[in-house]
Write a protein that holds these residues in place. Structure first.
Motif, PDB file in Angstrom:
ATOM      1  N   THR A 124      70.600 -31.953  50.956  1.00 53.74           N
ATOM      2  CA  THR A 124      69.605 -32.784  51.951  1.00 53.74           C
ATOM      3  C   THR A 124      70.242 -34.143  52.571  1.00 53.74           C
ATOM      4  O   THR A 124      70.268 -34.370  53.794  1.00 53.74           O
ATOM      5  N   ALA A 128      71.102 -34.822  56.412  1.00 51.31           N
ATOM      6  CA  ALA A 128      70.333 -36.074  56.887  1.00 51.31           C
ATOM      7  C   ALA A 128      71.433 -36.836  57.650  1.00 51.31           C
ATOM      8  O   ALA A 128      71.079 -37.352  58.750  1.00 51.31           O
ATOM      9  N   HIS A 129      72.647 -37.174  56.987  1.00 53.89           N
ATOM     10  CA  HIS A 129      73.711 -38.182  57.555  1.00 53.89           C
ATOM     11  C   HIS A 129      74.924 -37.565  57.907  1.00 53.89           C
ATOM     12  O   HIS A 129      76.022 -38.350  58.132  1.00 53.89           O
ATOM     13  N   VAL A 136      68.605 -40.254  51.020  1.00 51.07           N
ATOM     14  CA  VAL A 136      67.528 -39.633  51.127  1.00 51.07           C
ATOM     15  C   VAL A 136      66.519 -39.504  50.223  1.00 51.07           C
ATOM     16  O   VAL A 136      66.782 -39.374  49.041  1.00 51.07           O
ATOM     17  N   ALA A 266      67.017 -41.680  55.065  1.00 51.75           N
ATOM     18  CA  ALA A 266      66.260 -40.548  55.699  1.00 51.75           C
ATOM     19  C   ALA A 266      65.109 -40.296  54.830  1.00 51.75           C
ATOM     20  O   ALA A 266      65.383 -39.996  53.691  1.00 51.75           O
ATOM     21  N   ALA A 268      62.542 -36.909  53.943  1.00 48.97           N
ATOM     22  CA  ALA A 268      62.710 -35.426  54.217  1.00 48.97           C
ATOM     23  C   ALA A 268      61.590 -34.892  53.480  1.00 48.97           C
ATOM     24  O   ALA A 268      61.094 -35.657  52.345  1.00 48.97           O
ATOM     25  N   GLU A 289      66.562 -41.266  61.944  1.00 50.77           N
ATOM     26  CA  GLU A 289      66.109 -39.709  61.901  1.00 50.77           C
ATOM     27  C   GLU A 289      67.282 -38.893  61.336  1.00 50.77           C
ATOM     28  O   GLU A 289      68.343 -39.216  61.435  1.00 50.77           O
ATOM     29  N   SER A 290      66.788 -37.880  60.768  1.00 46.38           N
ATOM     30  CA  SER A 290      67.633 -37.120  60.121  1.00 46.38           C
ATOM     31  C   SER A 290      68.526 -36.227  61.115  1.00 46.38           C
ATOM     32  O   SER A 290      68.149 -36.023  62.133  1.00 46.38           O
ATOM     33  N   ASP A 293      69.085 -30.840  58.474  1.00 47.99           N
ATOM     34  CA  ASP A 293      68.386 -30.535  57.270  1.00 47.99           C
ATOM     35  C   ASP A 293      69.049 -30.122  56.122  1.00 47.99           C
ATOM     36  O   ASP A 293      70.248 -30.200  56.292  1.00 47.99           O
ATOM     37  N   SER A 294      68.354 -29.668  54.867  1.00 53.41           N
ATOM     38  CA  SER A 294      69.106 -29.340  53.817  1.00 53.41           C
ATOM     39  C   SER A 294      70.009 -28.092  54.190  1.00 53.41           C
ATOM     40  O   SER A 294      71.069 -27.973  53.562  1.00 53.41           O
TER      41      SER A 294
END
Length: 313
Positions: A124, A128-129, A136, A266, A268, A289-290, A293-294
Motif C-alpha cells: 500500500t 500510494a507514493h 500510509v 496517504a 487507505a 492523494e494516493s 493502491d496496494s
C-alpha cells in the motif's frame, strides 16, 4: 531508490524468468482480494475481485481467491485462461508477517514463474507514493501503518490482528459497538441508536446475539463499522465517542511512523477515508492523494525484483 526494495519472502525460478510475459499485482485482506494483470512494461490489462485472501483465514483460501480474481482479470484482458508459468506475481497480503503462513503460501504456489510476498501495508505504501518515500495509514477491516524512508529503510506499526490490536479498524469499531449493544440489552447503559443499529444486524435477544458473535469473525464485526459511523453522523453520542477513539488511534499511528512529520501521508481503506474529516488540521494538511493502491504497489514490487534479478536495474 538505488537498491532493491526489501522482500520478506520470495520464490523465483531463475530459469523460468525469461518466459515471464505478465505481471500480477495482488491486494489481499480480510474482506476481499483485488488483482491487477499487467504486461511486462507495467501497463494494466485487466482487473478482478474475489473473496478474502488474508493468510490468517487460510492459505488454501487465499490461493483460491487470488486465482479466481486473476482469471477475472485475464478474461477482461482477453487472455483467459492466463498461463501461470508466464506470470510473475507480487502479493501484498494481510498476515504475511507471520512466517509459518508466509512459507506455506510460497510452498503451495500453483506454478507462477515467480512469487513475491509482502504484507499489504508495504504494498500500500509503495502504491500510494509510487515507490517513493512516504507514510500510509490503512484502516479498513484491519489497521496497519507503513513508512518507507528516504534511506530505503522501512517501518511498520499496528497490524497486530483484530483480536488484540488493529485500533481504529472496522473490526475494532464493530467489537466495541457490540460491547455497547450488549450492555444496553442488560440495562447497564441507556439504549442508543448505536445499540439499536447493532441489534438490527445481530438480533434482539441474548441467544441471537451470542450466536451471531460466535460466528462473526473479523469480517462480521467489521461489517458493523459503517453502521457505527452512520449513527455517529446522525448525532448518536456513544457512536461519536467510538469514532473519536478511532481517530485518536489512527493519528497516533501516523505520528509513530513519522515523528518529525516530514513525509507525505496517504490514507487507505474505507474507515480511514471516512474519518478524514475528523482528523486534526495538521494530519489533514499532510495528506496527499494516493497515486495507486496496494495492487499497484504489488506490481511495483514485481517490476523492481525482476529488474534486479535480470540485471537491468
Amino acid at each position: 531508490m538505488n537498491k532493491p526494495l526489501p522482500l520478506h519472502h520470495t520464490l523465483a525460478r531463475a530459469e523460468a524468468l525469461a518466459a515471464v510475459r505478465y505481471h500480477v499485482g495482488v491486494d489481499g485482506g480480510g474482506t476481499g482480494t483485488r488483482v491487477k494483470l499487467a504486461d511486462a512494461a507495467g501497463r494494466v490489462l485487466g482487473q478482478g475481485e474475489a473473496g478474502p485472501s488474508a493468510l490468517g483465514q487460510g492459505v488454501a483460501q487465499a490461493w483460491r481467491h487470488i486465482l479466481d480474481a486473476l482469471q477475472q482479470a485475464a478474461g477482461q484482458a482477453g487472455l483467459s485462461p492466463v498461463p501461470l508459468a508466464e506470470c510473475a506475481l507480487g502479493a501484498g497480503l494481510s498476515g504475511a508477517n507471520l512466517l509459518a503462513d508466509a512459507q506455506d503460501f510460497i510452498r503451495t504456489q500453483p506454478g507462477f514463474a515467480a512469487v513475491l510476498l509482502e504484507n499489504d501495508g508495504f504494498t500500500t505504501v509503495l502504491g500510494a507514493h509510487g515507490g517513493r518515500p512516504g507514510v500510509v495509514v490503512a484502516a479498513g477491516t484491519g489497521t496497519v501503518g507503513e513508512v518507507l524512508r528516504p534511506d530505503g529503510s522501512r517501518g511498520i506499526a499496528s497490524g497486530w490482528g483484530w483480536i488484540t490490536g488493529d485500533e481504529g479498524s472496522g473490526a475494532w469499531l464493530g467489537l466495541r459497538a457490540m460491547g455497547h449493544a450488549q450492555q444496553a440489552m442488560d440495562g447497564r447503559v441507556p439504549v442508543s441508536q448505536l445499540a439499536v443499529a447493532v441489534w438490527e444486524v445481530a438480533g434482539r435477544d441474548r441467544e441471537s446475539i451470542l450466536a451471531w458473535c460466535a460466528a462473526a469473525g473479523q469480517h462480521g464485526f467489521a461489517s458493523l463499522a459503517p453502521r457505527v459511523l452512520d449513527v455517529a453522523e446522525a448525532g448518536d453520542k456513544p457512536a461519536q465517542a467510538l469514532r473519536m477513539q478511532a481517530v485518536v488511534a489512527l493519528e497516533q499511528l501516523a505520528h509513530s511512523l513519522d515523528p518529525q512529520e516530514e513525509l507525505p501521508l496517504a490514507l487507505a481503506g474505507s474507515i480511514a477515508k471516512r474519518l478524514l474529516a475528523h482528523f486534526s488540521g495538521n494530519i489533514r494538511a499532510r495528506c496527499v492523494e494516493s497515486q495507486g493502491d496496494s495492487a499497484d504497489g504489488a506490481l511495483l514490487l514485481v517490476g523492481s525484483a525482476l529488474n534486479d534479478k535480470t540485471g537491468t536495474r
